[in-house]
Design an enzyme around this catalytic site. Sequence first.
Site, PDB file in Angstrom:
ATOM      1  N   SER A 227       3.960   3.267  -4.002  1.00  0.00           N
ATOM      2  CA  SER A 227       3.402   4.330  -4.826  1.00  0.00           C
ATOM      3  C   SER A 227       4.421   5.455  -5.008  1.00  0.00           C
ATOM      4  O   SER A 227       5.011   5.928  -4.048  1.00  0.00           O
ATOM      5  CB  SER A 227       2.135   4.877  -4.168  1.00  0.00           C
ATOM      6  OG  SER A 227       1.599   5.918  -4.934  1.00  0.00           O
ATOM      7  N   GLY A 228       4.608   5.869  -6.253  1.00  0.00           N
ATOM      8  CA  GLY A 228       5.563   6.931  -6.560  1.00  0.00           C
ATOM      9  C   GLY A 228       6.943   6.426  -6.907  1.00  0.00           C
ATOM     10  O   GLY A 228       7.847   7.219  -7.177  1.00  0.00           O
TER      11      GLY A 228
ATOM     12  N   SER B  30      -0.547   8.273  -9.556  1.00  0.00           N
ATOM     13  CA  SER B  30      -0.483   6.984  -8.865  1.00  0.00           C
ATOM     14  C   SER B  30      -1.551   6.037  -9.406  1.00  0.00           C
ATOM     15  O   SER B  30      -2.723   6.394  -9.529  1.00  0.00           O
ATOM     16  CB  SER B  30      -0.691   7.196  -7.357  1.00  0.00           C
ATOM     17  OG  SER B  30      -0.729   5.961  -6.686  1.00  0.00           O
ATOM     18  N   SER B  31      -1.145   4.800  -9.749  1.00  0.00           N
ATOM     19  CA  SER B  31      -2.102   3.786 -10.185  1.00  0.00           C
ATOM     20  C   SER B  31      -2.869   3.297  -8.960  1.00  0.00           C
ATOM     21  O   SER B  31      -2.276   2.772  -8.021  1.00  0.00           O
ATOM     22  CB  SER B  31      -1.373   2.612 -10.847  1.00  0.00           C
ATOM     23  OG  SER B  31      -0.705   3.022 -12.002  1.00  0.00           O
TER      24      SER B  31
ATOM     25  N   GLU C 167       2.456  -1.696   1.544  1.00  0.00           N
ATOM     26  CA  GLU C 167       2.045  -0.403   2.115  1.00  0.00           C
ATOM     27  C   GLU C 167       2.015  -0.484   3.636  1.00  0.00           C
ATOM     28  O   GLU C 167       1.394  -1.384   4.216  1.00  0.00           O
ATOM     29  CB  GLU C 167       0.665   0.011   1.590  1.00  0.00           C
ATOM     30  CG  GLU C 167       0.671   0.348   0.105  1.00  0.00           C
ATOM     31  CD  GLU C 167      -0.645   0.935  -0.361  1.00  0.00           C
ATOM     32  OE1 GLU C 167      -1.616   0.888   0.414  1.00  0.00           O
ATOM     33  OE2 GLU C 167      -0.705   1.427  -1.505  1.00  0.00           O
TER      34      GLU C 167
ATOM     35  N   THR D 107       4.474   2.498 -13.038  1.00  0.00           N
ATOM     36  CA  THR D 107       3.728   2.735 -14.274  1.00  0.00           C
ATOM     37  C   THR D 107       4.657   3.157 -15.403  1.00  0.00           C
ATOM     38  O   THR D 107       4.529   2.682 -16.544  1.00  0.00           O
ATOM     39  CB  THR D 107       2.661   3.820 -14.028  1.00  0.00           C
ATOM     40  OG1 THR D 107       1.794   3.409 -12.967  1.00  0.00           O
ATOM     41  CG2 THR D 107       1.841   4.050 -15.284  1.00  0.00           C
TER      42      THR D 107
ATOM     43  N   ASN E 160       2.529  10.560  -5.123  1.00  0.00           N
ATOM     44  CA  ASN E 160       2.710  10.434  -6.563  1.00  0.00           C
ATOM     45  C   ASN E 160       1.602  11.207  -7.253  1.00  0.00           C
ATOM     46  O   ASN E 160       0.432  11.079  -6.893  1.00  0.00           O
ATOM     47  CB  ASN E 160       2.660   8.939  -6.947  1.00  0.00           C
ATOM     48  CG  ASN E 160       2.979   8.712  -8.412  1.00  0.00           C
ATOM     49  OD1 ASN E 160       3.314   9.650  -9.125  1.00  0.00           O
ATOM     50  ND2 ASN E 160       2.891   7.478  -8.849  1.00  0.00           N
TER      51      ASN E 160
ATOM     52  N   GLY F 108       2.671  -1.815  -4.449  1.00  0.00           N
ATOM     53  CA  GLY F 108       3.700  -2.384  -3.588  1.00  0.00           C
ATOM     54  C   GLY F 108       3.213  -2.503  -2.148  1.00  0.00           C
ATOM     55  O   GLY F 108       2.088  -2.145  -1.800  1.00  0.00           O
TER      56      GLY F 108
END
Length: 1108
Positions: free
Chosen positions: A107-108, A160-161, A389, A112, A157, A387
């Site tokens: 994330s970040g 973040s998605s 984690e 996206t 992020n 991704g």
Amino acid sequence: MEVKTSLLDNMIGVGDMVLLEPLSEDSFLENLRKRFDHNEIYTYIGSVVISMNPYRSLPIFTPDKVEEYRNRNFYELSPHIYALADEAYRSLRDQDKDQCILITGESGAGKTEASKLVMSYVAAVCGKGQEVNKVKEQLLQSNPVLEAFGNAKTVRNDNSSRFGKYMDIEFDFKGDPLGGVISNYLLEKSRVVKQPRGERNFHVFYQLLSGASDDTLKKLKLHRDFSKYNYLSLDSAVVSGLDDAANFRTVKNAMQIVGFMENEVLSVLELVAAVLKLGNIEFKPESRCNGTDESRVKDKNDLKEMCELLGIEQSVLERAFSYRTVEAKLEKVSTTLNVAQAYYARDALAKNLYNRLFTWLVTRINESIKAQAKTRHKVMGVLDIYGFEIFEDNSFEQFIINYCNEKLQQIFIELTLREEQEEYIREGIEWTNIEYFNNAIICDLIENNQNGILAMLDEECLRPGTVTDETFLDKLNTVCAEHQHFESRLSKNSKFLTDHSLPHNCFRIQHYAGKVLYRAEGFVDKNNDLLYRDLSQAMYKANHCLIKQLFPEGNPAKVNLKRPPTAGFQFRASVGTLMRNLQTKNPNYIRCIKPNDKKAPHIFTDSLVRHQVRYLGLMENVRVRRAGYAFRQLYEPCLERYKMLCKQTWPHWRGPAREGVEVLMGDTQVPAEEFSYGRSKIFIRNPRTLFFLEERRRQCLQDLATLIQKIYRGWKCRTHFLLLKKSQITVAAWYRRYAQQKKYQRIRSAATVVQSYTRGWQARKLLRELKYQKRCEEAATTIAAYWHGTQARRELRRLKEEARRKRAVALIWAYWKGLKVRREYRKYFRANAGKKIYDFTIQRIMQKYFLGLKNTVPSMSPIDKNWPARPYCFLDRVHAELRKIFHLWRCKKYRSQFTEERKAVYEEKLEASELFKDKKALYPRSVSQPFKGDYLEISKNPKYQKLSSAVDEKVLLADVVNKINRANGKGTARIFLLTKKSFVLADQKTGQVKASVPLPDLSSVSVSTQSDGFFALKLKEGSASATKGDFLLSSERLIEIITKLHRIGATAADRDQLSVDISDEFLVQFKHDKVCVKFIQGAPKNGNSVSCKRKNNRLLEVSVPNTA
């Protein structure tokens, strides 16, 4: 000649990690850092693109850049995401190969944004046309809609998605887009009801409250204040750089472009508002007669508004929150829900409602963007998924996310090796097996149908009896104890018994990216993801157009007693479908890396990047790529780049390109084992060989540059000499021409001067003649004018004399007639002359008085006591009466401007004056102070929310008072609330109600005549509230409190008016004893404060400072 460029030209660091020498993790990171510091955010590993998030805008995504990378070879320019997108698009268009672009990273890291760049590039380079442009616009505008409902601000992020997205873009045979299909994976619906500290809920909630119009919010029964909603975190509600209001307008516009109707947009917003309202529903416990606990809705206002939005009967939904019905074959058992279960049901409904709304949005977008033609389509898939984690506290969500990444890593290695093998076979190069870590054993540990972790979790969820996270962990410890990638403190494996880094309620899995510790708590509940059938049936009864579609299982005609599939089962099935889909396509990889945790530009954190490089398996990717041949290139570009290294191939090679490369490589004396010849490419085994060729090429280019400079300088000197010679001839010719021109101009100028003098003399002579002629004509005219003027003046004097004579005769006649009339009427005039003169004089004086009064009238303020002075004594009564009339009139005008609230305030002030004026020394200080009533803002202050819900009526007065203790005379702070029916005393810190007294039980109020704030509320004997005795209180707002109490008693028809006793000595009933409260004046001791002391069991003495 066209200049050919290459990845190796002007290279900062190494553009392709396959060419990195020496290859180690440190050199890998140093190369990434060097390129990142020079704003080179993209690096290759063969055909894989590594993308570093720059956290700022860079000028490398312009339309010019799109054209620069369009239809160019992958290695022809410096690394860029456009190069990968162009390679995938051209392979799809020209070679009819379905493509997929896999974007991974934590994330970040910019996944996206990377997917947006890929889609925008494909949209820019494909065909044009009205229909094609419409499809492209719909595909691009689906992103803002999904981001609003599926993205959120996290600590890593700001956008973040929180879901996985896979989009298949479909193309026709020309490469023009026809439509697309979107698949979503595992929306993080738990975020709807709870967000970690420093994060916030999904964007759409904040966008709706910030950007919707006042009419829309009123229709949705919402307020702009974020603090009014329990599901919205307040510490990160506003994010710098995010304009929620503008984004809301963007989302609404995008929904219209995608194809949403106006009523559909409104329905979606109503469901979003319903989720917010759902979070505000709170429950309170109630005990039944059989001893069981049940829950009840505390404040039904939010429940009512939510039911109105969804078209549900309030009683149906309220019952669903209080009871649960369990069906087994033909039997139904209804049980009550306690408060904890009711909150669980509320949150489960909110999560399911939002998750199903999101799924409906994806389905609705797919209906709009799907391809209409039935022919076979070419497909390009874009996968943007979470991704790997590793957090401090990892739960069920991290487990299945990491499982998905294990599957992606597995398919990545398989497809990369398959691509390498296919290329070697295609080129006729001998294939050698490559040793690599196969993570199939980890995937089998998780997804095996019999002994896999997900299978055992489903088995625990479905078996009868008591199922807990501990029983699930015990089963794991029994079945997976001997597995080499599973670790648990309670397993049979003795080597983990003393591992203190492994808690008892956790288990650890050794993933390809490293070991991850999972906490078993919550696995069973999150996998079950149960929604009570009563809530589903209540939702199905709604009149809302979307709710019936979202809760089909609530249809009583289609009752299914079969347990719904678990979350783990659904996710495993969807991942399996995704893997099968990806294996049918040609893969293209984008590995996104986050350079730092501060979301700031120009910062490269080694430890963070090293961690991501490890769990993304980038070093392993480089080793797989380099296991055979590190570099390969087509014969034509290779010959074009290195032809200057051999005299036979320079400057032009006339034969086949392969033969030219063979001659070239033979002349450079590169060992034969360092390269191999394929059918269309040359393969170089070691990067050192490539760098040797590049160094030789650089030296040759320097020699060629020197030769070109020498030839150019000779040509330039010769050209300069010839130019000087030609210039000298030209200058001489121009000078001779210039000299002749100057001589001719001097002769011509002299002739012009002579001509001008001659013409001037002739003109002056003619002018003198004309002036003489004109003077003669003017003299004759002047003489005639004077003569005519003389004649006219004589005639004028004659006419004036004649007129004077006629006027004198008329004047004498008029005087004579007047004299005759006065003599005739003189006898009549003398009788009434005095009265008429008097009346006329009085009339003029009154007229002057009123006109003067009009100009000097005072202001319209009722407190203005100015009035103009009386001009005459006989107007004394009129002057006073007019002053009174004017004052009454302006008071009426002033009162007509009052609002109902202001009128009520003045009435209270008037009533306070009647009660306390000249009776209570404290009263004059209260005159200038407005009566506010609610000084604590009970309804707005979240600190008193519990107290506000306990009071059902409107609060007329809320203030902090001191309750006087009989034992020592000291005061304790209490919150005093006054309504139309009762007054309440509550604890100031906790808000707990200490006493609630109905106003009919109040008999009288006693106060002193001093400037203190003490007052006693006396209760009627025998009433229910009189058991604890009267209340002795102290407040600075005593006047307002007693006035409101007296006013409520005066307006109530069912009780007597409250009496107010003003005395310096009165009795107060404390339980069974009566105590005398006596007020005395004394010298100030503690400043100017009032002190209360206990003298004996029957006397409290209040010392009031003397203010005189």
